[in-house]
Design an enzyme around this catalytic site. Structure first.
Site, PDB file in Angstrom:
ATOM      1  N   GLU A   1       0.813  -1.226   0.000  1.00 50.26           N
ATOM      2  CA  GLU A   1       0.000   0.000   0.000  1.00 50.26           C
ATOM      3  C   GLU A   1       0.848   1.279   0.000  1.00 50.26           C
TER       4      GLU A   1
ATOM      5  N   TYR B   1       3.443   1.968   1.966  1.00 48.98           N
ATOM      6  CA  TYR B   1       4.031   2.349   3.251  1.00 48.98           C
ATOM      7  C   TYR B   1       5.539   2.094   3.260  1.00 48.98           C
TER       8      TYR B   1
ATOM      9  N   ARG C   1       2.415  -8.623   4.327  1.00 47.34           N
ATOM     10  CA  ARG C   1       1.508  -8.050   3.317  1.00 47.34           C
ATOM     11  C   ARG C   1       2.360  -7.529   2.175  1.00 47.34           C
TER      12      ARG C   1
ATOM     13  N   HIS D   1      -1.582   3.819  -1.770  1.00 49.60           N
ATOM     14  CA  HIS D   1      -2.636   4.779  -1.453  1.00 49.60           C
ATOM     15  C   HIS D   1      -2.655   5.944  -2.442  1.00 49.60           C
TER      16      HIS D   1
ATOM     17  N   GLN E   1     -18.350   5.189   3.154  1.00 51.13           N
ATOM     18  CA  GLN E   1     -18.895   6.405   3.761  1.00 51.13           C
ATOM     19  C   GLN E   1     -18.708   6.488   5.275  1.00 51.13           C
TER      20      GLN E   1
HETATM   21  P1  FAD Z   1     -36.321   7.952   1.376  1.00 53.74           P
HETATM   22  O1  FAD Z   1     -35.319   7.008   0.893  1.00 53.74           O
HETATM   23  O2  FAD Z   1     -36.662   9.106   0.514  1.00 53.74           O
HETATM   24  O3  FAD Z   1     -37.639   7.122   1.690  1.00 53.74           O
HETATM   25  C1  FAD Z   1     -38.846   7.727   2.046  1.00 53.74           C
HETATM   26  C2  FAD Z   1     -39.991   6.743   1.771  1.00 53.74           C
HETATM   27  O4  FAD Z   1     -41.189   7.251   2.334  1.00 53.74           O
HETATM   28  C3  FAD Z   1     -40.248   6.532   0.303  1.00 53.74           C
HETATM   29  O5  FAD Z   1     -40.211   5.152  -0.002  1.00 53.74           O
HETATM   30  C4  FAD Z   1     -41.672   7.090   0.100  1.00 53.74           C
HETATM   31  O6  FAD Z   1     -42.419   6.363  -0.861  1.00 53.74           O
HETATM   32  C5  FAD Z   1     -42.267   6.917   1.491  1.00 53.74           C
HETATM   33  N1  FAD Z   1     -43.377   7.807   1.821  1.00 53.74           N
HETATM   34  C6  FAD Z   1     -43.400   9.174   1.764  1.00 53.74           C
HETATM   35  N2  FAD Z   1     -44.590   9.625   2.222  1.00 53.74           N
HETATM   36  C7  FAD Z   1     -45.327   8.544   2.559  1.00 53.74           C
HETATM   37  C8  FAD Z   1     -46.632   8.350   3.097  1.00 53.74           C
HETATM   38  N3  FAD Z   1     -47.413   9.363   3.424  1.00 53.74           N
HETATM   39  N4  FAD Z   1     -47.062   7.091   3.304  1.00 53.74           N
HETATM   40  C9  FAD Z   1     -46.275   6.017   3.005  1.00 53.74           C
HETATM   41  N5  FAD Z   1     -45.038   6.154   2.507  1.00 53.74           N
HETATM   42  C10 FAD Z   1     -44.573   7.385   2.302  1.00 53.74           C
HETATM   43  N6  FAD Z   1     -26.952   7.880  -0.054  1.00 53.74           N
HETATM   44  C11 FAD Z   1     -25.816   7.341   0.355  1.00 53.74           C
HETATM   45  O7  FAD Z   1     -25.588   7.254   1.563  1.00 53.74           O
HETATM   46  N7  FAD Z   1     -24.900   6.865  -0.531  1.00 53.74           N
HETATM   47  C12 FAD Z   1     -25.105   6.905  -1.846  1.00 53.74           C
HETATM   48  O8  FAD Z   1     -24.245   6.463  -2.620  1.00 53.74           O
HETATM   49  C13 FAD Z   1     -26.317   7.453  -2.320  1.00 53.74           C
HETATM   50  N8  FAD Z   1     -26.557   7.522  -3.640  1.00 53.74           N
HETATM   51  C14 FAD Z   1     -27.731   8.043  -4.053  1.00 53.74           C
HETATM   52  C15 FAD Z   1     -27.991   8.093  -5.410  1.00 53.74           C
HETATM   53  C16 FAD Z   1     -29.183   8.605  -5.880  1.00 53.74           C
HETATM   54  C17 FAD Z   1     -29.428   8.653  -7.347  1.00 53.74           C
HETATM   55  C18 FAD Z   1     -30.178   9.059  -4.955  1.00 53.74           C
HETATM   56  C19 FAD Z   1     -31.488   9.599  -5.437  1.00 53.74           C
HETATM   57  C20 FAD Z   1     -29.908   9.026  -3.601  1.00 53.74           C
HETATM   58  C21 FAD Z   1     -28.700   8.539  -3.146  1.00 53.74           C
HETATM   59  N9  FAD Z   1     -28.386   8.498  -1.795  1.00 53.74           N
HETATM   60  C22 FAD Z   1     -27.225   7.944  -1.369  1.00 53.74           C
HETATM   61  C23 FAD Z   1     -29.258   9.132  -0.805  1.00 53.74           C
HETATM   62  C24 FAD Z   1     -30.094   8.122  -0.009  1.00 53.74           C
HETATM   63  O9  FAD Z   1     -30.752   7.242  -0.866  1.00 53.74           O
HETATM   64  C25 FAD Z   1     -31.063   8.888   0.864  1.00 53.74           C
HETATM   65  O10 FAD Z   1     -30.348   9.742   1.711  1.00 53.74           O
HETATM   66  C26 FAD Z   1     -31.907   7.967   1.711  1.00 53.74           C
HETATM   67  O11 FAD Z   1     -32.642   7.081   0.911  1.00 53.74           O
HETATM   68  C27 FAD Z   1     -32.871   8.766   2.587  1.00 53.74           C
HETATM   69  O12 FAD Z   1     -33.569   7.858   3.373  1.00 53.74           O
HETATM   70  P2  FAD Z   1     -35.004   8.151   3.976  1.00 53.74           P
HETATM   71  O13 FAD Z   1     -35.457   6.859   4.543  1.00 53.74           O
HETATM   72  O14 FAD Z   1     -34.947   9.331   4.871  1.00 53.74           O
HETATM   73  O15 FAD Z   1     -35.930   8.596   2.762  1.00 53.74           O
HETATM   74  P1  NAP Z   2     -26.766  18.228  -2.727  1.00 48.74           P
HETATM   75  O1  NAP Z   2     -25.556  17.428  -2.592  1.00 48.74           O
HETATM   76  O2  NAP Z   2     -27.154  19.173  -1.660  1.00 48.74           O
HETATM   77  O3  NAP Z   2     -26.627  19.017  -4.104  1.00 48.74           O
HETATM   78  C1  NAP Z   2     -27.619  19.860  -4.565  1.00 48.74           C
HETATM   79  C2  NAP Z   2     -27.083  20.611  -5.788  1.00 48.74           C
HETATM   80  O4  NAP Z   2     -28.083  21.480  -6.235  1.00 48.74           O
HETATM   81  C3  NAP Z   2     -25.859  21.435  -5.504  1.00 48.74           C
HETATM   82  O5  NAP Z   2     -25.001  21.320  -6.608  1.00 48.74           O
HETATM   83  C4  NAP Z   2     -26.407  22.837  -5.360  1.00 48.74           C
HETATM   84  O6  NAP Z   2     -25.343  23.633  -5.800  1.00 48.74           O
HETATM   85  C5  NAP Z   2     -27.626  22.830  -6.266  1.00 48.74           C
HETATM   86  N1  NAP Z   2     -28.719  23.659  -5.801  1.00 48.74           N
HETATM   87  C6  NAP Z   2     -29.230  23.738  -4.551  1.00 48.74           C
HETATM   88  N2  NAP Z   2     -30.292  24.580  -4.529  1.00 48.74           N
HETATM   89  C7  NAP Z   2     -30.449  25.038  -5.777  1.00 48.74           C
HETATM   90  C8  NAP Z   2     -31.379  25.944  -6.394  1.00 48.74           C
HETATM   91  N3  NAP Z   2     -32.342  26.537  -5.692  1.00 48.74           N
HETATM   92  N4  NAP Z   2     -31.238  26.172  -7.702  1.00 48.74           N
HETATM   93  C9  NAP Z   2     -30.281  25.597  -8.429  1.00 48.74           C
HETATM   94  N5  NAP Z   2     -29.377  24.731  -7.897  1.00 48.74           N
HETATM   95  C10 NAP Z   2     -29.464  24.459  -6.596  1.00 48.74           C
HETATM   96  O7  NAP Z   2     -28.015  17.296  -2.940  1.00 48.74           O
HETATM   97  P2  NAP Z   2     -28.281  16.097  -3.935  1.00 48.74           P
HETATM   98  O8  NAP Z   2     -27.309  16.062  -5.043  1.00 48.74           O
HETATM   99  O9  NAP Z   2     -29.733  16.211  -4.245  1.00 48.74           O
HETATM  100  O10 NAP Z   2     -28.061  14.852  -3.016  1.00 48.74           O
HETATM  101  C11 NAP Z   2     -28.953  14.614  -1.934  1.00 48.74           C
HETATM  102  C12 NAP Z   2     -28.255  13.857  -0.862  1.00 48.74           C
HETATM  103  O11 NAP Z   2     -28.000  12.536  -1.296  1.00 48.74           O
HETATM  104  C13 NAP Z   2     -26.931  14.522  -0.543  1.00 48.74           C
HETATM  105  O12 NAP Z   2     -26.918  14.952   0.799  1.00 48.74           O
HETATM  106  C14 NAP Z   2     -25.922  13.471  -0.788  1.00 48.74           C
HETATM  107  O13 NAP Z   2     -25.023  13.349   0.318  1.00 48.74           O
HETATM  108  C15 NAP Z   2     -26.701  12.174  -0.946  1.00 48.74           C
HETATM  109  N6  NAP Z   2     -26.042  11.412  -1.991  1.00 48.74           N
HETATM  110  C16 NAP Z   2     -24.878  10.837  -1.676  1.00 48.74           C
HETATM  111  C17 NAP Z   2     -24.185  10.186  -2.636  1.00 48.74           C
HETATM  112  C18 NAP Z   2     -22.882   9.513  -2.288  1.00 48.74           C
HETATM  113  O14 NAP Z   2     -22.220   9.024  -3.179  1.00 48.74           O
HETATM  114  N7  NAP Z   2     -22.495   9.474  -1.042  1.00 48.74           N
HETATM  115  C19 NAP Z   2     -24.664  10.133  -3.929  1.00 48.74           C
HETATM  116  C20 NAP Z   2     -25.856  10.737  -4.228  1.00 48.74           C
HETATM  117  C21 NAP Z   2     -26.524  11.392  -3.247  1.00 48.74           C
HETATM  118  P3  NAP Z   2     -25.393  25.215  -5.896  1.00 48.74           P
HETATM  119  O15 NAP Z   2     -26.191  25.662  -4.719  1.00 48.74           O
HETATM  120  O16 NAP Z   2     -23.969  25.619  -5.878  1.00 48.74           O
HETATM  121  O17 NAP Z   2     -26.015  25.495  -7.204  1.00 48.74           O
HETATM  122 FE1  SF4 Z   3     -17.646   0.772   4.903  1.00 43.14          FE
HETATM  123 FE2  SF4 Z   3     -19.999  -0.183   5.705  1.00 43.14          FE
HETATM  124 FE3  SF4 Z   3     -19.822   1.156   3.394  1.00 43.14          FE
HETATM  125 FE4  SF4 Z   3     -18.827  -1.311   3.677  1.00 43.14          FE
HETATM  126  S1  SF4 Z   3     -20.972  -0.708   3.771  1.00 43.14           S
HETATM  127  S2  SF4 Z   3     -17.805   0.411   2.725  1.00 43.14           S
HETATM  128  S3  SF4 Z   3     -18.055  -1.236   5.753  1.00 43.14           S
HETATM  129  S4  SF4 Z   3     -19.442   1.973   5.427  1.00 43.14           S
END
Ligand code: FAD
Ligand code: NAP
Ligand code: SF4
Length: 675
Positions: free
Chosen positions: A165, A167, A215, A253, A340
């Site tokens: 890695e 090191y 390693r 790394h 993460q």
């Molecule tokens: P949500 O996942 O939004 O779930 C809410 C649920 O509530 C939904 O299923 C909805 O149908 C249901 N609901 C709403 N209102 C009602 C109601 N009145 N009755 C019954 N059901 C209802 N996060 C990461 O950590 N790593 C990632 O790599 C990552 N990648 C992402 C990529 C994409 C494209 C997207 C869109 C998101 C990603 N996220 C990632 C973000 C992550 O998915 C969200 O932060 C997470 O799902 C939020 O969890 P939650 O349970 O709060 O809400």
């Molecule tokens: P986000 O990370 O907060 O990004 C939102 C984007 O929209 C930013 O680029 C922001 O940049 C822009 N924005 C915000 N308000 C705006 C407005 N009024 N008009 C125009 N642009 C605006 O949110 P997200 O991309 O929706 O992701 C949601 C959550 O999911 C995040 O918290 C993220 O951590 C999580 N997620 C995580 C991963 C992962 O790989 N870990 C992957 C996907 C999602 P400006 O304000 O500079 O324009």
């Molecule tokens: Fe790390 Fe858990 Fe994500 Fe696996 S699932 S990479 S152990 S945070």
């Protein structure tokens, strides 16, 4: 009869027999630095109870100059030895075995006192190392050997000498970092001396009946690294010097090729270890992106190695081996390789945990106990927050009803899993499905919960997630303007030229989705290797293809924009953000910062730059995709609170900013632990 005969077979090392072929690889969790030795002991004991064959601790410094940072944990005196005894005793009481990793960071140490073969600063540290003289080198070797002897005194079953890695030991091995002209530089024989001497002296000092893992970096993935012939030569010398096992190291790394991220194909580097099989007489361990018992079994059955190292999968589920042995691999919480809560925490000085298992490294603090009083609990929303809350509350003995208006569970995870390179999210949703099937939860899918549905419950958990933010751009009501939900969940058609408004996590994911053909290279190892420029180290030194990275042409022409003036992607994951940026660069995605959105019309997206709204420009686009963040869905929570119902709000419904599945699952689990 087991499905995993190779994985569960014992491994005879002569003086000791390991009960199976699973090694928990070394992980720096930050636990040792807390000095809460009960907590450290419980972390390892939980994994020992879960049946793992052998564990390796996080890296322990052999001396002050070798620590990864000033004050990094090590075994320096009698107190340290007594503290480590608490850990080894607890592991042995639980029927496990544990080896201590000896990690000398060399020029990777975050310290002005770091030392190395030559005074060449690494690209991932601000400190140039001091070049060691003859006496200094001998001292480092002695200190490694002394650390091995102390590890034995502290009750460890063995040590792992970290030689990969990038090191300290690795820094001596290759010309990339070793420019010396004395007996420790120049020829490969000279450059190998630190590695060989460290192993020989460690064996001498620790005794014959002690596991000694080395390693070995089998593919450096940095310029001027080792050839495969050198790897074989070193492995043979390491065996002669007294190692019991050779473990595989993949990439330094500082390498600019991903080696463990979720977009790396499963078991992507097992073929590298396989090349060394039969060339030495001691067992070989393979590693990297092996995260299910099925993958591990296949790797062993195909003769790639004698043993498999899994690190993060043992964070995700301490009972990985026990569940595999019990024929319940479907109950293993899957490591989705997101980094993460583990590596991203480590590299920002926080204690590690796991996105799918918030109890990892928090075993003594987040305790899930049976409830003395069963309550009727409604959970609204089956995204990760609601799922974690519902499952934990049920495990505790509560009577739980889980609602989701969608016909399936998973919430936004169902959008995450269609992104190329995030296929592991499929496994996470399947695991949640299995957990629900195995526990007594009343599941009401396709049912939008209303306040009237929830009056009869003692507790109502609102996990209704988020809605996309409306950016209010003039012209956004046109047919060719879509939200990320339209694209990812509804699979709306998207034209060949795309403007993505918003460069957060979702903007980046949508850009990857739209520029890649499906399925992406994560499902196809040769294609992934071509894309990143990885080749057989027998053909090119270090495993770097001479022709460099060779990505497939982009499926669309994409421009991604944000209003902030900072570099797009700056806030992505600490250890994975660079991969997303590099992937989009390879796909020719143009990234613009500091923009103002003026309007959308027939010609495309009109923007200007800076506070003065200067240099107007039109981004010609057939489709504009809005990825402008999210807002909490709280209407139901507010309505219930007004009725005096006991409401708990979690996940995105609680706070939308900086929401991710890690926080959602953590919050859901912690809430349910207290109901
Ligand atoms: P949500 O996942 O939004 O779930 C809410 C649920 O509530 C939904 O299923 C909805 O149908 C249901 N609901 C709403 N209102 C009602 C109601 N009145 N009755 C019954 N059901 C209802 N996060 C990461 O950590 N790593 C990632 O790599 C990552 N990648 C992402 C990529 C994409 C494209 C997207 C869109 C998101 C990603 N996220 C990632 C973000 C992550 O998915 C969200 O932060 C997470 O799902 C939020 O969890 P939650 O349970 O709060 O809400
Ligand atoms: P986000 O990370 O907060 O990004 C939102 C984007 O929209 C930013 O680029 C922001 O940049 C822009 N924005 C915000 N308000 C705006 C407005 N009024 N008009 C125009 N642009 C605006 O949110 P997200 O991309 O929706 O992701 C949601 C959550 O999911 C995040 O918290 C993220 O951590 C999580 N997620 C995580 C991963 C992962 O790989 N870990 C992957 C996907 C999602 P400006 O304000 O500079 O324009
Ligand atoms: Fe790390 Fe858990 Fe994500 Fe696996 S699932 S990479 S152990 S945070």
């Amino acid at each position: 009869m087991t499905d995993y005969p190779h994985l569960l077979a014992p491994l005879d090392l002569g003086h000791v027999t390991l009960k199976n072929r699973v090694l928990m690889g070394s992980m720096h969790t930050g636990l040792e630095e807390t000095k809460d030795w009960n907590r450290v002991a419980e972390f390892y004991a939980a994994r020992a109870r879960g049946g793992v064959g052998l564990m390796v601790t996080g890296g322990m410094a052999p001396n002050a100059e070798g620590g990864v940072f000033p004050g990094a944990a090590g075994l320096f005196d009698g107190d340290d030895i007594a503290n480590h005894r608490i850990v080894t005793d607890r592991v042995h009481d639980a029927g496990g075995r544990i080896a201590m990793q000896i990690l000398h960071a060399g020029r990777y140490a975050y310290s002005p006192d770091c030392v190395s073969a030559s005074p060449i600063k690494s690209p991932i540290s601000p400190f140039p190392p001091k070049e060691l003289g003859e006496a200094g080198i001998r001292k480092q070797i002695d200190d490694v050997a002394t650390a091995a002897a102390r590890a034995r005194e502290a009750g460890y079953d063995g040590v792992e000498v970290m030689g990969s890695e990038g090191y300290f030991i690795n820094q001596f091995l290759v010309r990339h970092t070793n420019k010396r002209s004395d007996d420790w530089g120049g020829s490969y024989e000279n450059r190998m001396r630190v590695a060989i001497e460290a192993v020989r002296r460690a064996r001498q000092k620790a005794g014959a009946d002690f596991i000694l893992i080395y390693r070995l970096s089998m593919i450096d993935l940095v310029p001027d690294g080792s050839t495969f012939d050198e790897v074989v030569q070193l492995a043979r010398e390491i065996e002669k010097a007294g190692a019991s096992i050779i473990n595989t190291g993949i990439g330094w790394h500082e390498a600019r090729i991903p080696t463990i991220a979720t977009s790396v194909p499963r078991a992507a580097f097992a073929w590298v270890t396989k090349k060394l099989m039969g060339k030495v007489g001691i067992p070989l361990i393979t590693s990297n992106r092996i995260n299910t018992p099925g993958v591990a079994e296949k790797v062993l059955a195909e003769g790639c190695a004698d043993m498999v190292s899994m690190a993060r999968p043992l964070l995700a589920d301490a009972d990985f081996v026990a569940k595999a042995a019990a024929g319940r691999p479907d109950r293993i919480a899957p490591c989705i390789a997101c980094n993460q809560a583990c590596l991203d925490h480590t590299f920002s000085g926080r204690i590690s945990s796991c996105l799918v298992n918030p109890r990892a490294c928090h075993e003594t603090e987040l305790v899930i106990e049976k409830t003395p009083l069963q309550r009727r609990v409604a959970v609204v929303g089956a995204g990760p927050a609601g799922l974690a809350a519902a499952i934990t509350a049920t495990e505790r003995g509560h009577s739980v009803t889980l609602f989701d208006k969608a016909p399936c569970i998973g919430g936004q995870l169902n959008m995450a899993r269609v992104i190329p390179g995030k296929e592991e999210f499929h496994g996470l949703v399947s695991w949640f499905e299995q957990m629900l099937a195995d526990c007594d939860i009343a599941l009401r899918l396709g049912h939008e919960a209303k306040a009237d549905d929830l009056d009869a419950f003692d507790d109502v958990v609102i996990a209704t997630g988020v809605a996309p933010r409306d950016p209010g751009i003039p012209g956004q009501d046109r047919d060719n303007v879509l939200s990320y939900v339209d694209v990812l969940a509804e699979q709306a058609p998207v034209g060949p030229r795309v403007a993505i408004v918003g460069a957060g996590g979702i903007g980046f994911d949508v850009a990857e989705y739209l520029t890649q053909d499906h399925p992406g290279p994560t499902e196809n190892l040769p294609e992934w290797m071509r894309e990143w420029g990885v080749t057989d180290p027998a053909h090119a030194r270090s495993g770097l293809a001479l022709e460099g990275p060779h990505p497939a042409p982009p499926a669309r022409q994409v421009t991604m924009l944000q209003r902030k003036a900072e570099r797009p992607g700056k806030r992505l994951g600490k250890t994975t953000g660079w991969i997303h940026r590099a992937t989009l660069r390879m796909k020719g995605v143009e990234m613009l910062s500091g923009v103002n959105y003026e309007r959308i019309d027939d010609t495309g997206l009109h923007v200007s730059f800076g506070e003065a709204r200067e240099t107007p420009r039109v981004i010609a686009a057939d489709t504009v995709v809005l990825c402008t963040g999210q807002e909490s869905r709280r209407e139901l929570a507010d309505a219930l609170a007004a009725r005096g119902v006991c409401v708990h709000v979690i996940g995105g419904a609680d706070v939308a900013a900086e929401l991710d599945a890690k926080r959602a699952i953590d919050q859901g689990t912690r809430l349910a632990a207290t109901l």
